[in-house]
Design a protein around this motif. Sequence first.
Motif, PDB file in Angstrom:
ATOM      1  N   TYR A 156       0.800  -1.225   0.000  1.00  0.00           N
ATOM      2  CA  TYR A 156       0.000   0.000   0.000  1.00  0.00           C
ATOM      3  C   TYR A 156       0.838   1.284   0.000  1.00  0.00           C
ATOM      4  O   TYR A 156       0.425   2.286  -0.605  1.00  0.00           O
ATOM      5  N   PRO A 157       2.021   1.314   0.649  1.00  0.00           N
ATOM      6  CA  PRO A 157       2.795   2.559   0.638  1.00  0.00           C
ATOM      7  C   PRO A 157       3.202   3.022  -0.759  1.00  0.00           C
ATOM      8  O   PRO A 157       3.479   4.216  -0.950  1.00  0.00           O
ATOM      9  N   ASN A 158       3.259   2.109  -1.726  1.00  0.00           N
ATOM     10  CA  ASN A 158       3.660   2.526  -3.081  1.00  0.00           C
ATOM     11  C   ASN A 158       2.607   3.389  -3.773  1.00  0.00           C
ATOM     12  O   ASN A 158       2.903   4.023  -4.795  1.00  0.00           O
ATOM     13  N   ALA A 159       1.401   3.452  -3.233  1.00  0.00           N
ATOM     14  CA  ALA A 159       0.393   4.367  -3.775  1.00  0.00           C
ATOM     15  C   ALA A 159       0.774   5.825  -3.508  1.00  0.00           C
ATOM     16  O   ALA A 159       0.279   6.736  -4.180  1.00  0.00           O
ATOM     17  N   PHE A 160       1.685   6.036  -2.544  1.00  0.00           N
ATOM     18  CA  PHE A 160       2.093   7.394  -2.169  1.00  0.00           C
ATOM     19  C   PHE A 160       3.322   7.865  -2.947  1.00  0.00           C
ATOM     20  O   PHE A 160       3.796   8.978  -2.735  1.00  0.00           O
ATOM     21  N   ARG A 161       3.826   7.016  -3.850  1.00  0.00           N
ATOM     22  CA  ARG A 161       5.040   7.398  -4.562  1.00  0.00           C
ATOM     23  C   ARG A 161       4.716   8.331  -5.734  1.00  0.00           C
ATOM     24  O   ARG A 161       3.568   8.408  -6.186  1.00  0.00           O
ATOM     25  N   GLU A 162       5.728   9.024  -6.222  1.00  0.00           N
ATOM     26  CA  GLU A 162       5.538   9.924  -7.352  1.00  0.00           C
ATOM     27  C   GLU A 162       5.178   9.123  -8.599  1.00  0.00           C
ATOM     28  O   GLU A 162       5.713   8.039  -8.836  1.00  0.00           O
ATOM     29  N   ASN A 163       4.245   9.643  -9.374  1.00  0.00           N
ATOM     30  CA  ASN A 163       3.796   9.030 -10.634  1.00  0.00           C
ATOM     31  C   ASN A 163       3.034   7.715 -10.440  1.00  0.00           C
ATOM     32  O   ASN A 163       2.914   6.928 -11.385  1.00  0.00           O
ATOM     33  N   ALA A 164       2.521   7.477  -9.248  1.00  0.00           N
ATOM     34  CA  ALA A 164       1.691   6.288  -9.034  1.00  0.00           C
ATOM     35  C   ALA A 164       0.384   6.429  -9.809  1.00  0.00           C
ATOM     36  O   ALA A 164      -0.164   7.528  -9.935  1.00  0.00           O
ATOM     37  N   LYS A 165      -0.114   5.316 -10.342  1.00  0.00           N
ATOM     38  CA  LYS A 165      -1.407   5.343 -11.028  1.00  0.00           C
ATOM     39  C   LYS A 165      -2.535   5.608 -10.039  1.00  0.00           C
ATOM     40  O   LYS A 165      -3.477   6.348 -10.324  1.00  0.00           O
ATOM     41  N   ALA A 166      -2.434   4.968  -8.895  1.00  0.00           N
ATOM     42  CA  ALA A 166      -3.454   5.149  -7.861  1.00  0.00           C
ATOM     43  C   ALA A 166      -3.286   6.519  -7.212  1.00  0.00           C
ATOM     44  O   ALA A 166      -2.163   6.967  -6.978  1.00  0.00           O
ATOM     45  N   LYS A 167      -4.392   7.181  -6.919  1.00  0.00           N
ATOM     46  CA  LYS A 167      -4.370   8.458  -6.216  1.00  0.00           C
ATOM     47  C   LYS A 167      -4.834   8.244  -4.783  1.00  0.00           C
ATOM     48  O   LYS A 167      -5.848   7.589  -4.548  1.00  0.00           O
ATOM     49  N   GLU A 207       9.169 -10.715  -6.966  1.00  0.00           N
ATOM     50  CA  GLU A 207       9.074  -9.610  -7.911  1.00  0.00           C
ATOM     51  C   GLU A 207       8.049  -8.605  -7.420  1.00  0.00           C
ATOM     52  O   GLU A 207       7.156  -8.946  -6.629  1.00  0.00           O
ATOM     53  N   ILE A 208       8.192  -7.361  -7.845  1.00  0.00           N
ATOM     54  CA  ILE A 208       7.206  -6.324  -7.563  1.00  0.00           C
ATOM     55  C   ILE A 208       6.290  -6.239  -8.779  1.00  0.00           C
ATOM     56  O   ILE A 208       6.729  -5.907  -9.876  1.00  0.00           O
ATOM     57  N   GLY A 209       5.025  -6.590  -8.614  1.00  0.00           N
ATOM     58  CA  GLY A 209       4.092  -6.642  -9.737  1.00  0.00           C
ATOM     59  C   GLY A 209       2.821  -5.894  -9.447  1.00  0.00           C
ATOM     60  O   GLY A 209       2.826  -4.856  -8.773  1.00  0.00           O
ATOM     61  N   GLY A 210       1.713  -6.406  -9.945  1.00  0.00           N
ATOM     62  CA  GLY A 210       0.443  -5.720  -9.831  1.00  0.00           C
ATOM     63  C   GLY A 210       0.304  -4.656 -10.904  1.00  0.00           C
ATOM     64  O   GLY A 210       1.197  -4.448 -11.730  1.00  0.00           O
ATOM     65  N   GLU A 211      -0.809  -3.954 -10.901  1.00  0.00           N
ATOM     66  CA  GLU A 211      -1.068  -2.918 -11.908  1.00  0.00           C
ATOM     67  C   GLU A 211      -0.218  -1.674 -11.698  1.00  0.00           C
ATOM     68  O   GLU A 211      -0.008  -0.903 -12.626  1.00  0.00           O
ATOM     69  N   LEU A 241       3.690  -7.438  -3.950  1.00  0.00           N
ATOM     70  CA  LEU A 241       4.907  -8.229  -3.788  1.00  0.00           C
ATOM     71  C   LEU A 241       4.544  -9.691  -4.019  1.00  0.00           C
ATOM     72  O   LEU A 241       3.694 -10.240  -3.313  1.00  0.00           O
ATOM     73  N   ILE A 242       5.176 -10.310  -5.018  1.00  0.00           N
ATOM     74  CA  ILE A 242       4.894 -11.707  -5.361  1.00  0.00           C
ATOM     75  C   ILE A 242       6.092 -12.549  -4.948  1.00  0.00           C
ATOM     76  O   ILE A 242       7.211 -12.341  -5.437  1.00  0.00           O
ATOM     77  N   ILE A 243       5.871 -13.479  -4.050  1.00  0.00           N
ATOM     78  CA  ILE A 243       6.947 -14.312  -3.507  1.00  0.00           C
ATOM     79  C   ILE A 243       6.750 -15.756  -3.952  1.00  0.00           C
ATOM     80  O   ILE A 243       5.673 -16.340  -3.766  1.00  0.00           O
ATOM     81  N   ASP A 244       7.779 -16.323  -4.548  1.00  0.00           N
ATOM     82  CA  ASP A 244       7.758 -17.714  -4.989  1.00  0.00           C
ATOM     83  C   ASP A 244       8.337 -18.585  -3.885  1.00  0.00           C
ATOM     84  O   ASP A 244       9.491 -18.416  -3.480  1.00  0.00           O
ATOM     85  N   ASP A 267      -6.653  -5.659  -5.610  1.00  0.00           N
ATOM     86  CA  ASP A 267      -7.193  -4.362  -6.021  1.00  0.00           C
ATOM     87  C   ASP A 267      -6.244  -3.223  -5.684  1.00  0.00           C
ATOM     88  O   ASP A 267      -5.549  -3.236  -4.658  1.00  0.00           O
ATOM     89  N   LEU A 268      -6.260  -2.213  -6.557  1.00  0.00           N
ATOM     90  CA  LEU A 268      -5.429  -1.031  -6.377  1.00  0.00           C
ATOM     91  C   LEU A 268      -5.922  -0.173  -5.217  1.00  0.00           C
ATOM     92  O   LEU A 268      -7.091  -0.213  -4.845  1.00  0.00           O
ATOM     93  N   TYR A 269      -5.008   0.629  -4.678  1.00  0.00           N
ATOM     94  CA  TYR A 269      -5.390   1.681  -3.741  1.00  0.00           C
ATOM     95  C   TYR A 269      -6.331   2.642  -4.472  1.00  0.00           C
ATOM     96  O   TYR A 269      -6.207   2.855  -5.678  1.00  0.00           O
ATOM     97  N   HIS A 270      -7.281   3.236  -3.740  1.00  0.00           N
ATOM     98  CA  HIS A 270      -8.178   4.214  -4.354  1.00  0.00           C
ATOM     99  C   HIS A 270      -8.536   5.274  -3.327  1.00  0.00           C
ATOM    100  O   HIS A 270      -8.665   4.973  -2.131  1.00  0.00           O
TER     101      HIS A 270
END
Length: 513
Positions: free
Chosen positions: A96-107, A142-146, A151-154, A209-212
């Motif tokens: 969830y913290p990646n929604a706060f990064r610059e240029n994130a798709k989620a607002k 890997e770091i994935g999602g939309e 975080l996807i861990i094998d 689901d994405l942050y919204h």
Amino acid sequence: MCVHLKVFVFCILVHFVSYIYDMKKKKWFLISACVLGVAIGAFVFCAQNLNKGENYCYYNQTLVFNAEEKVLEGKEIVGFYNYTDTVLTKAYLHLYPNAFRENAKAKVVSLANEVKAYPNGKSYGNIQIESVCTKTGSLEYEIGGEDENILIIDFGQELYPDELIEFEVGFATSLANINHRLGYGENTYNLCNYYPVLCVYENGDYVTDLYHYNGDPFYSKISNYTVEITYPKDMTLASSGTFETTVSEANKTSLITANKIRDFAMVLSEKFTVLCDSYKDIDINYYYYDDSNPATTMEVIKKTFMMNEKYGKYPYKAISVCEANFVHGGMEYPNIVLISDNLASYDTYINVVVHELCHQWWYGLVGNNQFKYGFLDEGLTDFTTAMFYDEHPEYNHTSDEIFDNASKSYTNFVKVFSDVIPDFSTKMARDLDEFGTENEYVYLSYVKGMLMFSNLNDLLGKSKMTKCLKYYFECNKFKEATPDDLVTAFNKASGKDLTSFFNSWFEGNVVIK
């Protein structure tokens, strides 16, 4: 039941039968001994692979908060219990913290709330994953999602139903200067949704689901938490669960235990004053810095916990209420709620306190997918908040007044939007990203949701309504309820078929005048 525990039970039965046979024939003694050995081995394996007590996932975190850099860094050991009926090879975790990064798709906030959220101008944060491993070595990830949000861990192996794998994630969460769930403002550091948290697996896949900015875009299952956090000595900590704190020359370290909760949150501040009291066996901690009526606020908190007798028992030892820098009115987390320091009046402040505390029942204990069914917890929380005032007339509000005002406001909202938007839908049951605006989400989830329960209260009567809510609570506590679960509980507890009633509200067919 753990598959290995099933083996254990089966082997014990075989052992018992063979022992009886052995008493007569003598020749099955070696077979009997071998079977018992397998049973003991299966039992030990199962015991090692399940979380103590109950089969919940768990998070054991060791954290350090760097106030100068505004970074929370540490490691979490995740005990991932496969509660599904599927063999899994990977875990998916929300970032969830990646929604706060610059240029994130989620607002994280709407355009209308940007100035209030960012009083010092735009600011950004994120989460960096530094390592993923088990005791035997590193795991591929890997770091994935939309939107770099998953975080996807094998595992590198198959994880069967009822088995558990333990892995460690090293991470660093940087805070934005924002008055929000995660971020820092003038008075508080809000540490909510700061860590990688397991995605729910259902219907054959992980929910990612994405942050919204609409609502609360979170969905998680009950888990157990142990958190050790080190932070500057001049700060005071509020958190989910209960904790003990030791003090060194420059820092404090708090060891927190929070079992059977849906997610975990903390708030830090140099400005907190703490007022402590209790309601029966529940410790109440009120953290504030700008409230001129703290004793009155404490009384409101205690009165809200009378829900314990009305709807179902709050099973935890403590609750914390925190005044905080927050763009919206308030925010609920298990055992802790945030109340904005920027509300229009003390009357509004009291209302937000009651609302967020009611969420301890409707969201905290009876969970739901807040991305898909926001009205389930928000509508019911607004309804129970309104009912609070009937039992406490000293606050000069009644549920009839609240419902009447809400009905008028909702009717005006629908008229305005219907004039502007052709075929405007009043459907409640939809995802957060299907609402065009924040106002649309609020009116259809909070206001219309509350009116649905108000209408049902008129139909059933207060006594039967309370009975239905108690039954809904008991059937779904520590679980994740769906609209179908709500309908099922009310049908059974009321003795009526209310399916059509509910569906007309869910799907937007009911007309409110």
